[in-house]
Design a protein around this motif. Structure first.
Motif, PDB file in Angstrom:
ATOM      1  N   SER A  50     -33.369 -20.247  14.522  1.00  0.00           N
ATOM      2  CA  SER A  50     -33.549 -21.605  15.036  1.00  0.00           C
ATOM      3  C   SER A  50     -32.999 -22.654  14.071  1.00  0.00           C
ATOM      4  CB  SER A  50     -35.034 -21.886  15.301  1.00  0.00           C
ATOM      5  OG  SER A  50     -35.766 -21.966  14.087  1.00  0.00           O
ATOM      6  N   GLN A  51     -32.630 -22.239  12.865  1.00  0.00           N
ATOM      7  CA  GLN A  51     -32.101 -23.161  11.867  1.00  0.00           C
ATOM      8  C   GLN A  51     -30.593 -23.319  12.026  1.00  0.00           C
ATOM      9  OE1 GLN A  51     -33.829 -24.930   9.614  1.00  0.00           O
ATOM     10  NE2 GLN A  51     -35.792 -24.076  10.307  1.00  0.00           N
ATOM     11  N   PRO A  52     -30.043 -24.452  11.571  1.00  0.00           N
ATOM     12  CA  PRO A  52     -28.580 -24.610  11.596  1.00  0.00           C
ATOM     13  C   PRO A  52     -27.911 -23.579  10.702  1.00  0.00           C
ATOM     14  CG  PRO A  52     -29.701 -26.707  11.140  1.00  0.00           C
ATOM     15  CD  PRO A  52     -30.738 -25.642  11.032  1.00  0.00           C
ATOM     16  N   ILE A  53     -26.615 -23.422  10.864  1.00  0.00           N
ATOM     17  CA  ILE A  53     -25.854 -22.504  10.012  1.00  0.00           C
ATOM     18  C   ILE A  53     -25.791 -23.083   8.610  1.00  0.00           C
ATOM     19  CG2 ILE A  53     -23.632 -21.376   9.662  1.00  0.00           C
ATOM     20  CD1 ILE A  53     -23.143 -21.733  12.681  1.00  0.00           C
ATOM     21  N   GLY A  54     -26.133 -22.273   7.611  1.00  0.00           N
ATOM     22  CA  GLY A  54     -26.103 -22.709   6.229  1.00  0.00           C
ATOM     23  C   GLY A  54     -25.155 -21.880   5.385  1.00  0.00           C
ATOM     24  N   LEU A  64     -28.919  -7.734   7.885  1.00  0.00           N
ATOM     25  CA  LEU A  64     -29.743  -7.184   8.969  1.00  0.00           C
ATOM     26  C   LEU A  64     -29.312  -5.769   9.347  1.00  0.00           C
ATOM     27  CD1 LEU A  64     -30.002 -10.283  11.337  1.00  0.00           C
ATOM     28  CD2 LEU A  64     -31.747  -9.414   9.763  1.00  0.00           C
ATOM     29  N   GLY A  65     -28.128  -5.362   8.922  1.00  0.00           N
ATOM     30  CA  GLY A  65     -27.669  -4.016   9.220  1.00  0.00           C
ATOM     31  C   GLY A  65     -28.542  -2.939   8.609  1.00  0.00           C
ATOM     32  N   ASP A  66     -29.317  -3.305   7.596  1.00  0.00           N
ATOM     33  CA  ASP A  66     -30.216  -2.350   6.951  1.00  0.00           C
ATOM     34  C   ASP A  66     -31.637  -2.425   7.487  1.00  0.00           C
ATOM     35  OD1 ASP A  66     -28.191  -1.423   5.262  1.00  0.00           O
ATOM     36  OD2 ASP A  66     -28.558  -3.027   3.814  1.00  0.00           O
ATOM     37  N   CYS A  71     -34.226  -7.422  12.502  1.00  0.00           N
ATOM     38  CA  CYS A  71     -33.240  -8.056  13.370  1.00  0.00           C
ATOM     39  C   CYS A  71     -33.836  -8.314  14.751  1.00  0.00           C
ATOM     40  CB  CYS A  71     -32.001  -7.179  13.473  1.00  0.00           C
ATOM     41  SG  CYS A  71     -30.646  -7.905  14.418  1.00  0.00           S
ATOM     42  N   ARG A  72     -34.543  -7.335  15.276  1.00  0.00           N
ATOM     43  CA  ARG A  72     -35.162  -7.503  16.589  1.00  0.00           C
ATOM     44  C   ARG A  72     -36.240  -8.580  16.563  1.00  0.00           C
ATOM     45  NH1 ARG A  72     -36.481  -1.726  19.229  1.00  0.00           N
ATOM     46  NH2 ARG A  72     -37.221  -3.149  20.842  1.00  0.00           N
ATOM     47  N   LYS A  73     -37.001  -8.647  15.490  1.00  0.00           N
ATOM     48  CA  LYS A  73     -38.033  -9.681  15.385  1.00  0.00           C
ATOM     49  C   LYS A  73     -37.416 -11.077  15.378  1.00  0.00           C
ATOM     50  CE  LYS A  73     -41.625  -6.997  13.046  1.00  0.00           C
ATOM     51  NZ  LYS A  73     -42.395  -6.808  11.785  1.00  0.00           N
ATOM     52  N   LEU A  74     -36.268 -11.213  14.724  1.00  0.00           N
ATOM     53  CA  LEU A  74     -35.580 -12.510  14.709  1.00  0.00           C
ATOM     54  C   LEU A  74     -35.151 -12.919  16.118  1.00  0.00           C
ATOM     55  CD1 LEU A  74     -33.385 -12.157  11.512  1.00  0.00           C
ATOM     56  CD2 LEU A  74     -35.178 -13.859  11.883  1.00  0.00           C
ATOM     57  N   LEU A  75     -34.626 -11.967  16.881  1.00  0.00           N
ATOM     58  CA  LEU A  75     -34.236 -12.265  18.254  1.00  0.00           C
ATOM     59  C   LEU A  75     -35.463 -12.603  19.097  1.00  0.00           C
ATOM     60  CD1 LEU A  75     -31.560  -9.474  18.848  1.00  0.00           C
ATOM     61  CD2 LEU A  75     -31.129 -11.908  18.472  1.00  0.00           C
ATOM     62  N   ALA A 125     -27.073 -10.960  16.854  1.00  0.00           N
ATOM     63  CA  ALA A 125     -27.726 -12.138  16.281  1.00  0.00           C
ATOM     64  C   ALA A 125     -26.702 -13.210  15.930  1.00  0.00           C
ATOM     65  CB  ALA A 125     -28.534 -11.738  15.048  1.00  0.00           C
ATOM     66  N   ALA A 126     -25.571 -12.782  15.360  1.00  0.00           N
ATOM     67  CA  ALA A 126     -24.510 -13.738  15.026  1.00  0.00           C
ATOM     68  C   ALA A 126     -23.884 -14.330  16.287  1.00  0.00           C
ATOM     69  CB  ALA A 126     -23.450 -13.063  14.168  1.00  0.00           C
ATOM     70  N   LEU A 127     -23.718 -13.513  17.328  1.00  0.00           N
ATOM     71  CA  LEU A 127     -23.160 -14.027  18.584  1.00  0.00           C
ATOM     72  C   LEU A 127     -24.063 -15.096  19.197  1.00  0.00           C
ATOM     73  CD1 LEU A 127     -21.823 -10.781  20.322  1.00  0.00           C
ATOM     74  CD2 LEU A 127     -20.451 -12.707  19.496  1.00  0.00           C
ATOM     75  N   ALA A 128     -25.374 -14.883  19.120  1.00  0.00           N
ATOM     76  CA  ALA A 128     -26.298 -15.885  19.654  1.00  0.00           C
ATOM     77  C   ALA A 128     -26.143 -17.207  18.906  1.00  0.00           C
ATOM     78  CB  ALA A 128     -27.733 -15.368  19.560  1.00  0.00           C
ATOM     79  N   LEU A 129     -26.163 -17.153  17.578  1.00  0.00           N
ATOM     80  CA  LEU A 129     -25.996 -18.376  16.789  1.00  0.00           C
ATOM     81  C   LEU A 129     -24.635 -19.010  17.029  1.00  0.00           C
ATOM     82  CD1 LEU A 129     -27.484 -17.908  13.195  1.00  0.00           C
ATOM     83  CD2 LEU A 129     -27.956 -19.735  14.826  1.00  0.00           C
TER      84      LEU A 129
END
Length: 250
Positions: A50-54, A64-66, A71-75, A125-129
């Motif tokens: 929900s934060q801007p790109i930093g 998140l690959g590890d 990653c799922r919780k973030l989505l 996750a990157a595609l969503a942002l």
């Protein structure tokens, strides 16, 4: 005997030290306030979609690959609707354990065409942002309307780089990459990498804006500027290049 006068030099040194300490404390307070307001620009703050790109968003997405559960919780926290795909194994080098597919009809996600695109979770996750912070703002800026569909050439593909018979495997071999071919606007207009990248005007400017914005989110972004093999798409992947955090943007 008359009292000795305190040495003026010592007084100046003490005053200078106090002033320096006061300035340092003030700057520390300012820095703390800035960090609290801009967690996306600090390496230790947890990633929040929900934060801007930093400055460190891209590295956090690669990490998140590890951690597929994180990653799922973030989505989930971002309200993204998705389906986790069953693990796939295809030989020693190909397959995935952490792929997801955005659910059709999710109002937060612009549909991908063809439908049912599945990617590794860090790519998703990157595609969503990228949609929220780059693609849609660029479309509004250049065309005063939104993108309604994003055309792609696929994600998972068990192959080596450039389809060679030897050498390193592509990030596509683990669904850790996606190739974006074009965009459809709300009025039906279609913008493609193959047809519009080399033109002048709003279409080419839009494509470069979405390419440049992707460079802040993906470990690798390759466009028609890179070579002829990418003349018709943007290659986006989340290759983990270790502690150096080296990124490719062309």
């Amino acid at each position: 005997m008359p009292r000795k006068k305190r040495a003026p030099g010592r007084v100046r040194r003490v005053l200078g030290l106090l002033i320096t300490l006061a300035i340092a404390a003030f700057l520390a307070l300012l820095g703390y306030g800035w960090i609290r307001q801009h967690p996306e620009d600090t390496p230790w703050a947890p990633l929040d979609l929900s934060q801007p790109i930093g400055m460190f968003t891209g590295r956090k997405l690669v990490a998140l690959g590890d951690d597929f559960p994180r990653c799922r919780k973030l989505l989930d926290r971002a309200g993204v609707e998705y389906t986790a795909l069953a693990p796939l194994r295809e030989g020693a080098q190909c397959g995935y354990d952490d792929a997801i597919r955005f659910d059709a009809g999710d109002p937060r996600i612009t549909p991908f065409k063809p439908a049912r695109l599945g990617t590794a979770c860090p790519v998703a996750a990157a595609l969503a942002l990228w949609q929220w912070e780059v693609v849609q703002p660029a479309a509004e800026r250049h065309f005063r309307m939104r993108v309604t569909e994003i055309d792609h050439l696929g994600s998972y593909n068990c192959r080596r780089l450039y389809g060679r018979s030897s050498g390193d495997f592509s990030q596509h071999a683990t669904a850790n990459a996606v190739d974006i071919a074009g965009f459809r606007l709300a009025d039906g207009k279609r913008i493609t990498l193959l047809g519009d990248w080399k033109k002048d005007g709003a279409e080419a400017a839009f494509l470069r804006d979405v390419r440049d914005g992707a460079c802040r989110l993906f470990a690798t972004v390759l466009s028609p500027d890179y070579n002829a093999a990418h003349r018709d798409h943007l290659h986006l992947d989340q290759a983990d290049r270790g502690a150096t955090g080296w990124r490719a943007c062309r």
